[in-house]
Design a protein around this motif. Structure first.
Motif, PDB file in Angstrom:
ATOM      1  N   GLU A 145       0.657  -1.431  -0.008  1.00 48.15           N
ATOM      2  CA  GLU A 145      -0.027   0.081  -0.016  1.00 48.15           C
ATOM      3  C   GLU A 145       0.956   1.261   0.154  1.00 48.15           C
ATOM      4  O   GLU A 145       0.637   2.198  -0.669  1.00 48.15           O
ATOM      5  CB  GLU A 145      -0.836   0.042   1.014  1.00 48.15           C
ATOM      6  CG  GLU A 145      -1.834   1.369   1.514  1.00 48.15           C
ATOM      7  CD  GLU A 145      -2.246   1.320   2.836  1.00 48.15           C
ATOM      8  OE1 GLU A 145      -2.426   2.473   3.559  1.00 48.15           O
ATOM      9  OE2 GLU A 145      -2.555   0.278   3.299  1.00 48.15           O
ATOM     10  N   THR A 146       1.886   1.208   0.757  1.00 45.21           N
ATOM     11  CA  THR A 146       2.874   2.539   0.922  1.00 45.21           C
ATOM     12  C   THR A 146       3.371   2.810  -0.444  1.00 45.21           C
ATOM     13  O   THR A 146       3.357   3.977  -0.707  1.00 45.21           O
ATOM     14  CB  THR A 146       3.824   2.234   1.907  1.00 45.21           C
ATOM     15  OG1 THR A 146       3.399   1.806   2.996  1.00 45.21           O
ATOM     16  CG2 THR A 146       4.901   3.248   2.085  1.00 45.21           C
ATOM     17  N   ARG A 159      -8.289  -2.062  -1.137  1.00 48.58           N
ATOM     18  CA  ARG A 159      -7.748  -2.858  -2.065  1.00 48.58           C
ATOM     19  C   ARG A 159      -8.804  -3.555  -2.836  1.00 48.58           C
ATOM     20  O   ARG A 159      -9.660  -4.154  -2.396  1.00 48.58           O
ATOM     21  CB  ARG A 159      -6.651  -3.992  -1.423  1.00 48.58           C
ATOM     22  CG  ARG A 159      -5.962  -4.575  -2.389  1.00 48.58           C
ATOM     23  CD  ARG A 159      -5.138  -5.596  -1.540  1.00 48.58           C
ATOM     24  NE  ARG A 159      -4.069  -6.446  -2.540  1.00 48.58           N
ATOM     25  CZ  ARG A 159      -4.685  -7.741  -2.762  1.00 48.58           C
ATOM     26  NH1 ARG A 159      -5.901  -8.003  -2.557  1.00 48.58           N
ATOM     27  NH2 ARG A 159      -3.912  -8.488  -3.687  1.00 48.58           N
ATOM     28  N   THR A 160      -8.907  -3.552  -4.007  1.00 50.05           N
ATOM     29  CA  THR A 160      -9.668  -4.327  -4.888  1.00 50.05           C
ATOM     30  C   THR A 160      -8.995  -5.658  -5.428  1.00 50.05           C
ATOM     31  O   THR A 160      -8.042  -5.563  -6.184  1.00 50.05           O
ATOM     32  CB  THR A 160      -9.995  -3.389  -6.041  1.00 50.05           C
ATOM     33  OG1 THR A 160     -10.519  -2.167  -5.608  1.00 50.05           O
ATOM     34  CG2 THR A 160     -11.252  -4.085  -7.089  1.00 50.05           C
ATOM     35  N   GLU A 161      -9.806  -6.625  -5.253  1.00 53.04           N
ATOM     36  CA  GLU A 161      -9.204  -7.965  -5.713  1.00 53.04           C
ATOM     37  C   GLU A 161      -9.838  -8.170  -7.084  1.00 53.04           C
ATOM     38  O   GLU A 161     -10.739  -7.435  -7.464  1.00 53.04           O
ATOM     39  CB  GLU A 161     -10.018  -9.081  -4.727  1.00 53.04           C
ATOM     40  CG  GLU A 161      -9.453  -9.065  -3.381  1.00 53.04           C
ATOM     41  CD  GLU A 161      -7.958  -9.282  -3.148  1.00 53.04           C
ATOM     42  OE1 GLU A 161      -7.451  -9.881  -4.065  1.00 53.04           O
ATOM     43  OE2 GLU A 161      -7.454  -9.320  -2.164  1.00 53.04           O
ATOM     44  N   THR A 191      -5.635  -3.894  -7.252  1.00 48.35           N
ATOM     45  CA  THR A 191      -5.252  -3.031  -7.412  1.00 48.35           C
ATOM     46  C   THR A 191      -5.445  -2.229  -5.885  1.00 48.35           C
ATOM     47  O   THR A 191      -6.174  -2.684  -5.188  1.00 48.35           O
ATOM     48  CB  THR A 191      -6.035  -1.563  -8.380  1.00 48.35           C
ATOM     49  OG1 THR A 191      -7.606  -1.856  -8.038  1.00 48.35           O
ATOM     50  CG2 THR A 191      -6.070  -2.407  -9.738  1.00 48.35           C
ATOM     51  N   TYR A 192      -4.769  -1.098  -5.684  1.00 54.22           N
ATOM     52  CA  TYR A 192      -4.661  -0.318  -4.634  1.00 54.22           C
ATOM     53  C   TYR A 192      -5.621   0.776  -4.907  1.00 54.22           C
ATOM     54  O   TYR A 192      -5.272   1.509  -5.794  1.00 54.22           O
ATOM     55  CB  TYR A 192      -3.392   0.027  -4.030  1.00 54.22           C
ATOM     56  CG  TYR A 192      -2.491  -1.279  -3.350  1.00 54.22           C
ATOM     57  CD1 TYR A 192      -2.945  -1.670  -2.172  1.00 54.22           C
ATOM     58  CD2 TYR A 192      -1.620  -1.619  -4.147  1.00 54.22           C
ATOM     59  CE1 TYR A 192      -2.261  -2.582  -1.811  1.00 54.22           C
ATOM     60  CE2 TYR A 192      -0.889  -2.743  -3.393  1.00 54.22           C
ATOM     61  CZ  TYR A 192      -1.178  -3.316  -2.250  1.00 54.22           C
ATOM     62  OH  TYR A 192      -0.489  -4.378  -1.668  1.00 54.22           O
ATOM     63  N   ASP A 193      -6.501   1.264  -4.355  1.00 52.72           N
ATOM     64  CA  ASP A 193      -7.435   2.319  -4.476  1.00 52.72           C
ATOM     65  C   ASP A 193      -7.260   3.522  -3.594  1.00 52.72           C
ATOM     66  O   ASP A 193      -7.461   3.523  -2.321  1.00 52.72           O
ATOM     67  CB  ASP A 193      -8.930   1.855  -4.587  1.00 52.72           C
ATOM     68  CG  ASP A 193      -9.196   0.653  -5.496  1.00 52.72           C
ATOM     69  OD1 ASP A 193      -8.555   0.754  -6.453  1.00 52.72           O
ATOM     70  OD2 ASP A 193      -9.883  -0.188  -5.149  1.00 52.72           O
ATOM     71  N   ILE A 213      -4.128   1.834  -8.588  1.00 51.69           N
ATOM     72  CA  ILE A 213      -2.456   1.509  -9.047  1.00 51.69           C
ATOM     73  C   ILE A 213      -2.374   0.081  -8.792  1.00 51.69           C
ATOM     74  O   ILE A 213      -3.054  -0.782  -7.799  1.00 51.69           O
ATOM     75  CB  ILE A 213      -1.454   1.998  -7.933  1.00 51.69           C
ATOM     76  CG1 ILE A 213      -1.929   3.491  -7.835  1.00 51.69           C
ATOM     77  CG2 ILE A 213      -0.235   1.562  -8.259  1.00 51.69           C
ATOM     78  CD1 ILE A 213      -1.208   4.239  -9.174  1.00 51.69           C
ATOM     79  N   THR A 214      -1.844  -0.577 -10.009  1.00 51.54           N
ATOM     80  CA  THR A 214      -1.846  -2.222  -9.754  1.00 51.54           C
ATOM     81  C   THR A 214      -0.855  -2.797  -8.584  1.00 51.54           C
ATOM     82  O   THR A 214       0.012  -1.987  -8.393  1.00 51.54           O
ATOM     83  CB  THR A 214      -1.312  -2.819 -11.239  1.00 51.54           C
ATOM     84  OG1 THR A 214       0.018  -2.241 -11.361  1.00 51.54           O
ATOM     85  CG2 THR A 214      -2.321  -2.317 -12.257  1.00 51.54           C
TER      86      THR A 214
END
Length: 436
Positions: free
Chosen positions: A212-213, A233-235, A240-242, A255-256
């Motif tokens: 995430e960072t 976070r989207t699985e 992706t991190y949203d 972001i992937t």
């Protein structure tokens, strides 16, 4: 100057009584409007439900005919009928309100059935016989469709159907969507909605997985002036991190996880203009979008079609390799019409597919492809393009942009065997260019 005396009726000022009367009439009119709208919605919903029931019955009959047919001509006609009816059922199903139930399982089944029929029709037209596995799949489809038809027809005949919203349990008999979908026949075929496509792995991502960072650091490189915060976070096939920001307007960024690259972002447009742009404005919008893609490392891209939304022009771009258009590697760029800046980017298809391709040398020449176009069409442009047949197979074609009178078509001629792989009509609408 003396003010006029107030007029009192039944202990209240007349002006108040008049106001109450006006409010009462207004309330009744609003209530009547709401009731009329509710009745209209119920009528439309019931009509869609009955159309779905009719299409399922006819689809069952058409599938039965595919089992009985013995000649290529008869089989092709039956498969075309299955494709048409499945599309009709999908349209009817799409008209049912979301509150009526979770339709995704049935929608997927109908879409796959139609696409499977089209795939088998292409096989028959190319002189190939159906395999035993394909015949068994058709039998399974017919049995499943027969069951669905009986259920829907029974609810219509018994008067059990209600146009009012239902819960998910009533739609699927108490089963979850995933459990229900698992009961549908498994279709293994080479079509755009095949299960092999759904099980394909992304090929446009590389590098290590990030946390995430690190994802926040990447997002801030793209938007250094925004106060981004982590949303979750989207699985999915591509995780992706949203992030989002509300300072200076709403902004969403994804972001992937693998590779830490931009997957999607969207900000609010500054205006609401949704009219088709002039040629000059369209050229400016393409200039802005093209420059943005180049500046952010997307390489050579071919502009395709556009859509117009409130305050936004959405421009589609496909990657280019050795002069060949890679239509699977698509990027959507959102340009603010008033501010003339990029306010959105959807790189989901690009991140899934983009990679170097091994492009075969065409067996046919461009002139060979031109010779295969109908005499009823005038050819305006021919290009080489790699078109997706599903996520795991692509076909090198000559893309022939044609015109007949005032109607535009795109015909894709297989560059190896000369087959007509696809034919699309380009429809120009107020919302943009539509390919059907």
């Amino acid at each position: 100057m003396r003010l006029p005396k107030k007029i009192w009726l039944f202990g209240l000022p007349a002006v108040l009584l008049i106001g109450f009367a006006v409010l009462g009439v207004s309330f009744l009119k609003q209530r009547e409007t709401i009731v009329q709208q509710q009745r209209m919605i119920e009528a439309q919903t019931e009509s869609a439900y009955r159309a779905l029931s009719d299409d399922l019955y006819d689809l069952n009959v058409a599938l039965s005919k595919t089992e009985a047919a013995s000649t290529p001509a008869r089989l092709s006609k039956s498969f075309a009928e299955v494709r048409r009816l499945s599309s009709g059922a999908v349209r009817a199903l799409s008209l049912l309100p979301a509150s009526y139930g979770d339709h995704s399982g049935l929608m997927q089944f109908l879409t796959r059935t139609g696409d499977y029929a089209e795939t088998l029709m292409d096989r028959v037209l190319n002189g190939q016989m159906l395999t035993g596995e394909q015949i068994d799949s058709l039998s399974d489809l017919r049995a499943c469709c027969s069951d669905l038809s009986e259920r829907y027809d029974g609810s219509v005949q018994d008067g059990a159907f209600s146009a009012l919203p239902q819960d998910d349990g009533s739609f699927y008999g108490g089963e979850t969507n995933e459990e229900n979908l698992a009961q549908y026949p498994s279709l293994l075929y080479d079509g755009p909605f095949s299960e092999s496509s759904e099980q394909a792995e992304p090929q446009g991502l590389s590098g290590e997985r990030i946390d995430e960072t690190e994802a926040l650091r990447v997002a801030r490189e793209w938007f250094p002036d925004r106060a981004l915060h982590f949303d979750g976070r989207t699985e999915g096939t591509i995780a992706t991190y949203d992030f989002s920001a509300n300072d200076g307007g709403e902004l969403c960024v994804s972001i992937t996880e693998q590779g830490g690259t931009l997957y999607y972002f969207m900000a609010e447009p500054s205006g609401t203009n949704d009219a088709p742009p002039s040629d000059d404005e369209s050229a400016r919008m393409h200039g802005i979008a093209g420059a943005y893609l180049t500046a952010h490392g997307f390489g050579t891209m071919e502009p395709s079609y556009a859509q117009y939304y409130a305050g936004t022009v959405v421009l589609n771009y496909a990657a280019i390799q050795d002069g060949v258009i890679l239509y699977a590697d698509l990027v959507k760029v959102y340009v603010d019409r008033d501010a003339q800046t990029v306010i959105g980017l959807d790189a989901s298809n690009y991140r899934f597919h983009h990679r170097p391709r091994e492009l075969n040398t065409p067996t046919l020449s461009e002139q060979d492809a031109r010779d295969r176009i109908s005499d009823a069409l005038s050819i305006e442009q021919v290009s080489l393009a790699l078109i997706p047949k599903c996520n795991t197979r692509e076909v090198l074609c000559y893309e022939c942009k044609c015109k007949r009178d005032e109607t535009f078509f795109i015909v894709y001629i297989n560059a190896q065997n000369g087959a007509e792989e696809e034919i699309f009509e380009v429809v120009n609408s107020d919302e943009g260019d539509l390919v059907v």
